[in-house]
Structures are given as C-alpha cells and as structure tokens.
Design a protein around this motif. Structure first.
Motif, PDB file in Angstrom:
ATOM      1  N   LEU A   1      39.299  31.774  40.724  1.00  0.00           N
ATOM      2  CA  LEU A   1      39.001  30.930  39.501  1.00  0.00           C
ATOM      3  C   LEU A   1      39.677  31.754  38.086  1.00  0.00           C
ATOM      4  O   LEU A   1      40.592  31.512  37.346  1.00  0.00           O
ATOM      5  CB  LEU A   1      37.708  30.278  38.945  1.00  0.00           C
ATOM      6  CG  LEU A   1      37.399  28.963  39.920  1.00  0.00           C
ATOM      7  CD1 LEU A   1      35.809  28.795  39.757  1.00  0.00           C
ATOM      8  CD2 LEU A   1      38.171  27.958  39.549  1.00  0.00           C
ATOM      9  N   GLY A   2      39.233  32.826  38.254  1.00  0.00           N
ATOM     10  CA  GLY A   2      39.322  33.739  37.075  1.00  0.00           C
ATOM     11  C   GLY A   2      40.907  34.450  36.922  1.00  0.00           C
ATOM     12  O   GLY A   2      41.763  34.277  36.168  1.00  0.00           O
ATOM     13  N   TRP A   3      41.504  34.615  38.240  1.00  0.00           N
ATOM     14  CA  TRP A   3      42.959  35.120  38.400  1.00  0.00           C
ATOM     15  C   TRP A   3      43.768  33.771  38.150  1.00  0.00           C
ATOM     16  O   TRP A   3      44.960  33.950  37.525  1.00  0.00           O
ATOM     17  CB  TRP A   3      43.047  35.557  39.656  1.00  0.00           C
ATOM     18  CG  TRP A   3      42.617  37.092  39.853  1.00  0.00           C
ATOM     19  CD1 TRP A   3      41.652  37.443  40.749  1.00  0.00           C
ATOM     20  CD2 TRP A   3      43.146  38.312  39.169  1.00  0.00           C
ATOM     21  NE1 TRP A   3      41.375  38.717  40.536  1.00  0.00           N
ATOM     22  CE2 TRP A   3      42.205  39.069  39.723  1.00  0.00           C
ATOM     23  CE3 TRP A   3      44.163  38.401  38.188  1.00  0.00           C
ATOM     24  CZ2 TRP A   3      42.523  40.487  39.227  1.00  0.00           C
ATOM     25  CZ3 TRP A   3      44.360  39.673  37.627  1.00  0.00           C
ATOM     26  CH2 TRP A   3      43.626  40.811  38.184  1.00  0.00           C
ATOM     27  N   GLY A   4      43.440  32.402  38.491  1.00  0.00           N
ATOM     28  CA  GLY A   4      44.291  31.269  38.213  1.00  0.00           C
ATOM     29  C   GLY A   4      44.285  31.218  36.816  1.00  0.00           C
ATOM     30  O   GLY A   4      45.222  30.931  36.234  1.00  0.00           O
ATOM     31  N   VAL A   5      43.175  31.295  36.030  1.00  0.00           N
ATOM     32  CA  VAL A   5      43.227  30.914  34.547  1.00  0.00           C
ATOM     33  C   VAL A   5      43.996  32.405  33.974  1.00  0.00           C
ATOM     34  O   VAL A   5      44.734  31.689  33.067  1.00  0.00           O
ATOM     35  CB  VAL A   5      41.711  31.185  33.766  1.00  0.00           C
ATOM     36  CG1 VAL A   5      41.735  31.036  32.437  1.00  0.00           C
ATOM     37  CG2 VAL A   5      40.929  29.979  34.443  1.00  0.00           C
TER      38      VAL A   5
END
Length: 724
Positions: free
Chosen positions: A173-177
C-alpha cells in the motif's frame, strides 16, 4: 473504548472477559494454555503469543501495568515471530504505537483514497478540456490519457492482489501511494517544460469587421507529443492505486470485528467519494486562474481560448501522496490483537457442490504461482461472486458515465459554463455520493446483515435508483440560439439545418472556427460577437464581462442599451431545474448506497484466504466491462444529441451545443439498460447463493436470527478450515 489493561483500544491483546476456545474448559481454568487456531490454519500449543487468547499475552491484567507496550525494549511479536510494532525497520518509537490501531490505519488509508479520488476522478475530468486546448490534443488523444489509468490497473491487478494478498499489505500500500504521487508530479511536468501559452487572437478578434483569419493549426503539433507524458503519469496513477482498493480493503477487514468491517470500509470509500467532489470544486477554482500565473491577460475564463492553471492541483496532490506514503509503510503485517477477530470469524463463503471451496483453507494455498490458475478456477465456479462482479460492472458503467458526463449534462441543461457545471456537480456528489457510501456500510452494521441479506439490500437500492432514473423523461429546453435552434428572425430552422449567416451579419464575413457565444439583450444566444453583428466592445465594470455594442442582429428593445450583447451563455430559467436536480441526487445516492454492501457481500461469499485476490479479479471485471467502456458508451450516445460541432479547419472537433431533449432521452435509455441489468444480476446472485450449513457456526443461533455474522465471546472453537 479503551480497557484498563489495553491502551490500544479494541485491538489489544487482552480481554476484559476471557475468550475460551478450548473444548470443555474446567471452571476457573481460563488462564491455562491450549491449542488455538491461528491464521495459517495450525494451532499453537502452550506457546504464549499475542494471537493465543488462552496464553498469558504481552500485556498484563495486573493494575498498574496498563501500558507496558510503550516502554522501551518491549516489542509486539506474533505467533510466527514477526514484529507487530509500528515503525520503519528497527526504528519503532513508543509514540508511534498510538497510531498502531485500526483507527490509525483507517485515517491514513482515507487520506490516500481521498487524494487518489481527487486526482484521478476529480482533477483529470475537470482539466481535460484545458489540456486539450493547451497542448493541441484531439478528443481521442485525451480519451487515451483518461483510459491509461484503467489499463494500468487491469495490468497490475492480478499480480498485486494475488501476491500482495499473501504478503506484507502495508508495504504494498505504501509503495503504491508513493508511485501514485510520482505520477501526479509527472502529470504536472509539461507545464514547466513548455514555453508560455500565447492566446492566438487579440481582444478585438470576433467583432464584425475586425475578424482576422486564424491560421489552421499544423496537422501534427509538437505540443501534442506531451500526451505520452500524460499517459505515463496516468499509468503510474493506475499502478499506485491498484493496492489501495484491494489490499487496503482486506487489510481493514482483517483487523476489525466482522460486524464493524462494513463501517470501516464505508468510511474508507466515503473518503474516496469525497475526493472527486473536492477535485471538481478545487479544480474548477484553479481553472479560473490563468495558467501563466502573474501574467496579465485580456481574455476572461468564459473565452474559449482561456487556459486555467490546470497543473496546480497535481503538484499539491503529488506532494501530499509522497508524505502520506511514509506512515503507511511503517505499519506491521497485521495489527496487534487482530488475531482474536480472525479466530471469531464465521465463514459465509458460497458452498460449491463438489466441496472444492475447502481447498482455499489450506495454509499453503496461494503462496506460489502454480496456485494462481486454481485460485481463478475456484472464483469462476462461485456463481454468487460472478454475478456480484457483473452487477458491479453495470454500476461502474453508470458511475463512470456520470462522473465523466455529469458536468456536461448540467452544463447543457442549465446553460452553465464548464467551471460552474464542475462546481455544481461537486456540490451534488458530496452529500449524495459520500453520504450514500457511508450510509450503505452503516445499514449493514446496524441491521447486522448476513450475506444474503446484504445482496437483498443491494437489490433494493438498485430498484430504487432504477425508478428515479425515469426523471430523465423531462428536460430543460435549449436556450434559443440564432442559426442553431432557430433562425435569426425567430422562426424554426427548416429540417434542423444550421444557418449561421443572415442578412444582418453577411458583410462581417464571420469565421465558424471562432466560437465565442454571447447573450443578446433579446435573450437570444449568438455563435460569436461577429455573428451577432456587433461592432464595438467594452467592459462591464459590474461583473468584468465584455459587453459588445451596436449589434445589428440583436433585436432592438426598450432596454436602456438596445442592441447589446454580453460575453458568455444566456442564463437558463428552467422551471424543472429543482425537480431534475432532486432526482439526479436520488439516482447518485442509491447508486452509491449499494456500493459498500456489494463490496461486503463479495468479501463474505469467498473463502477468507481469497479475499484480496477476489477483489482484484472483481476490479478487473468492473474495469474491463464497466470503467473503460462506460464513458465510451455514454459519450457516443450523448454525441448523437449534438446540434453544433466544432469546425477545426474542415475537421469535426468536439460538440459545442447539444439538443437537451435528445440528451435526456439517451441518458434515460443508457440508465435503464444498465440498471435493469444490475437488478437482474443481483436477483440471480441472491437466488444462487448457498450459505454454509448452520452447523459450521456452533452456538450461533442467536446470531443467525438477527443476521449477525460475528461470534459472541462465549462461543466454542471453530474448525480450523473456517479461519484465515
């Protein structure tokens, strides 16, 4: 909600009332260790861990030791030996553990979904016209820019949902954002790498006698190559947002009680709905600022040559996305205390006749690529899941069509400018879309609906919006426009053919390429000041709009300034406007009201280990059958109602004026077709759903009566295959 021994709220390790999952426990022996089903389907035997409700956990029930987890050197450790503390690597300060709760995760995911919605579904739809004008793009090229997001999502969904579903979700999720933020910054880049925007006409162009020939643009403008930069930015948006609505939803669902899950997901999706609304409002505000900030310009926002500051929003959203990715990357694979909710969960997965749904309960299932075809097959054999996906695709088609062409519909029906229509549509979407999304999750939680009841709620919402769609039988009449909807003398045009030339403007030699509508003092619109026969121009000090004078085609009246015309469209005084707006509000409300219940039903009708992957497959179906073709289908139908097309040096461009009656009729037809299909799919999904036998939830008779899918705390152990 905090208990004396648990400062992390509902997700702590200890219970005020001890949960006993042991068979036939002796009285007073609640503190002994026993075998408890864990997330991987195995049992813990005598090993104290946060996931073992019968063991002595990390937190103590002794008074005076309420917050031991915040002391230096204390770590959360799961049954598999993984750390459950919030932080980055070895940096896990105690102050960060205040956010290591389901509410903390919800907050950061809501911010991320808000930014995604604001950027992709708000700013993009608002500024696409300005980008076309600034970079000499054709409509099909801007369509490719918009669809690049869905293409990227479809490409990445299978990979992300399958491997991310069995991996460290917060890191995905963090890398996606973060990738999404880079996409926003890249999207704004062309503004800084091109020269200044120069309006290609002087202030006097368009006045009778002052018209100058505008040279036709080159067939291939060098600026149009920037479309590839925009497409790459949108592709990064699609890649980055893919984990958000698959892994983000399942991460929330796994870390809260089953009956709270719809409320958490509803709050998450409400933020995603408010994002586009904010995008429309803020984007419309930025479009009233000239793209070259600080430069004086003699044209107004109503002028077709005006280009607003389309790039500001992308800079802000990109920077905010980069910042919000940092805390998301710090969350553990699962939150402290979440294991107790997993153990208490009752499976509501659709029961296949051949019993193959039990394969998904294997703890090693889904960890390798070779299980991918079997995972897909299990989902394809689940008819409830398939028809929920198809119903979601029909709803997505309507939502995509409404978000893309809703502002255009309001602009045409009520004779508004593009920025006014975008702002107006934002005011509709905030209470209807956001309120409907939250209310849907609230109703599921309030009435503690089981899977079949949730599908029936979706059906009720779809039927309600289907009935409200009949409002499109009515419409607002077109504002009279000389040479387009009526002849210059006021009579109807024969056969509906355009005739922009009349005796009053024949000597002006007006160009059809110069579309700049004006409203005459006779309340009739004209194609341009030249077509109205206006010879002089001045500025209205009251509202800043240009006023054209000595207009030979404008019928003289007893008004103080006869024969004048003001820049912009005439204001509509449609009596049906309140009624039309109310029912459009109802359609949006009930369409979004079914979104969270439908999502909850999808999560519950599949095995626990397949949730992330099921959402990924559903998003692929929704995008390929709804999100991508939806705007194309709506756009082609709406284009059939066009009265006046742009003339770009002999080539047909975009539509300037629509016939309102035809636009309403085509919108009604499209809405009815998709709503009837959605109703049919929900009915079939409800009829084919086969819940697990009641024996699979021992002691849950009370929960079954009121539809509660969550076990009470006194219930005995469930079979291992019923848990994640």
């Amino acid at each position: 909600m905090a208990m004396p021994q648990n400062s992390t709220g509902e997700n702590g390790f200890c219970f005020a009332q001890t949960l006993d999952f042991c068979p036939s426990p002796p009285p007073g022996d609640a503190g002994r260790t026993c075998g408890t089903p864990l997330s991987n389907g195995t049992t813990s035997s005598g090993v104290p861990s946060p996931s073992d409700s019968c063991a002595k956990p990390l937190c103590s029930t002794t008074p005076g030791e309420e917050e031991p987890q915040f002391r230096e050197g204390i770590k959360y450790v799961s049954a598999e030996g993984e750390e459950l503390a919030c932080g980055w690597g070895g940096f896990t300060p105690g102050c960060l553990q205040l956010f290591n709760t389901s509410k903390g995760v919800l907050f950061f995911l809501c911010v991320a979904s808000f930014l995604q919605g604001m950027t992709v579904n708000g700013f993009i739809n608002t500024v696409i016209t300005s980008i076309e004008r600034r970079f000499d793009l054709r409509s099909y090229q801007s369509g490719l820019i918009a669809s690049s997001y869905d293409i990227a999502a479809c490409v990445c969904l299978t990979f992300v949902s399958y491997f991310g579903g069995n991996g460290h979700k917060p890191r995905w999720l963090g890398w996606g954002v973060l990738v999404m933020g880079l996409g926003s910054l890249l999207f704004a880049l062309p503004h800084f790498t091109t020269g200044r925007y120069e309006a290609r006409s002087a202030a006097e162009v368009g006045v009778c006698g002052g018209n100058q020939s505008l040279p036709c643009a080159q067939a291939a403008s060098s600026l149009s190559s920037y479309r590839f930069v925009f497409m790459l930015g949108q592709f990064l948006h699609g890649m980055g947002a893919t984990p958000l609505y698959t892994l983000g939803v399942t991460y929330l669902d796994e870390n809260v009680k089953t009956n709270y899950s719809p409320v958490y997901i509803a709050v998450f999706y409400t933020a995603a709905i408010l994002g586009p609304a904010a995008g429309y409002l803020v984007g419309g505000m930025f479009l009233n600022i000239y793209t070259e900030i600080g430069r004086e310009i003699d044209i107004a926002p109503e002028n077709t040559l005006w280009v607003g500051a389309w790039w500001i929003g992308f800079l802000g959203a990109g920077a905010a996305s980069l910042l919000i990715s940092i805390p998301i990357l710090g969350y553990p694979q699962r939150l402290p205390g979440s294991q107790r909710y997993i153990v208490m969960r009752v499976s509501e997965a659709h029961q296949l006749k051949d019993g193959s749904h039990k394969k998904a309960s294997d703890p090693d299932f889904g960890k390798t690529v070779k299980d991918l075809p079997r995972s897909v097959l299990l989902l394809l054999k689940n008819p409830t899941f398939i028809f929920l996906c198809l119903a979601g695709a029909t709803e997505a088609t309507l939502i995509a069509g409404m978000s893309t062409f809703g502002p255009k519909f309001l602009e045409s029906q009520f004779s508004l400018s593009a920025s006014e229509a975008a702002t107006f549509f934002g005011y509709l979407v905030v209470p209807a879309g956001g309120g409907g999304t939250f209310l849907g999750g609230f109703l599921v939680n309030k009435f503690k609906l089981r899977c079949s009841g949730i599908i029936k709620l979706c059906l009720l919402c779809t039927v309600s919006s289907l009935l409200a769609i009949f409002i499109f039988f009515i419409h607002c009449p077109n504002m009279p426009m000389a040479g387009v909807t009526q002849m210059y003398e006021g009579s109807a045009l024969p056969g509906g053919h355009l005739n922009l030339t009349a005796a009053c403007n024949a000597e002006c030699h007006c160009l059809q390429e110069t579309y700049s509508p004006v409203c005459g003092s006779d309340d009739i619109m004209y194609y341009s000041p030249c077509h109205a026969g206006c010879k002089r121009v001045s500025k209205n000090l009251r509202n800043g709009k240009k006023v054209y004078q000595e207009c030979s085609c404008v019928e003289k009246t007893l008004l103080p300034s006869p024969g004048d015309a003001e820049a912009g469209k005439c204001t509509s005084s449609c009596a049906k406007r309140p009624l039309l707006l109310f029912f459009v509000f109802v359609v949006i409300l009930f369409t979004f009201l079914s979104s969270i219940p439908a999502l909850t039903a999808t999560l519950r009708c599949v095995s626990d280990r397949q949730r992330s992957f099921a959402l990924g497959i559903q998003w692929i179906v929704v995008r390929t059958l709804g999100g991508i073709p939806g705007p194309i289908a709506f756009g082609s139908m709406i284009d059939k109602s066009c009265l006046l097309w742009q003339d770009q040096c002999g080539e047909q461009g975009s539509c300037y004026v629509y016939r309102n009656s035809a636009m309403s009729q085509y919108t009604l037809i499209a809405g009815l077709v998709y709503k009837v299909l959605g109703t049919t799919f929900f009915i079939v999904a409800c009829l084919l759903y086969k819940p697990p036998p009641t024996e699979s939830a021992p002691g849950s008779s009370g929960a079954s009566e009121n539809g509660n899918c969550d076990l009470q705390e006194h219930k005995p152990s469930l079979p291992a295959e019923e848990h994640i």
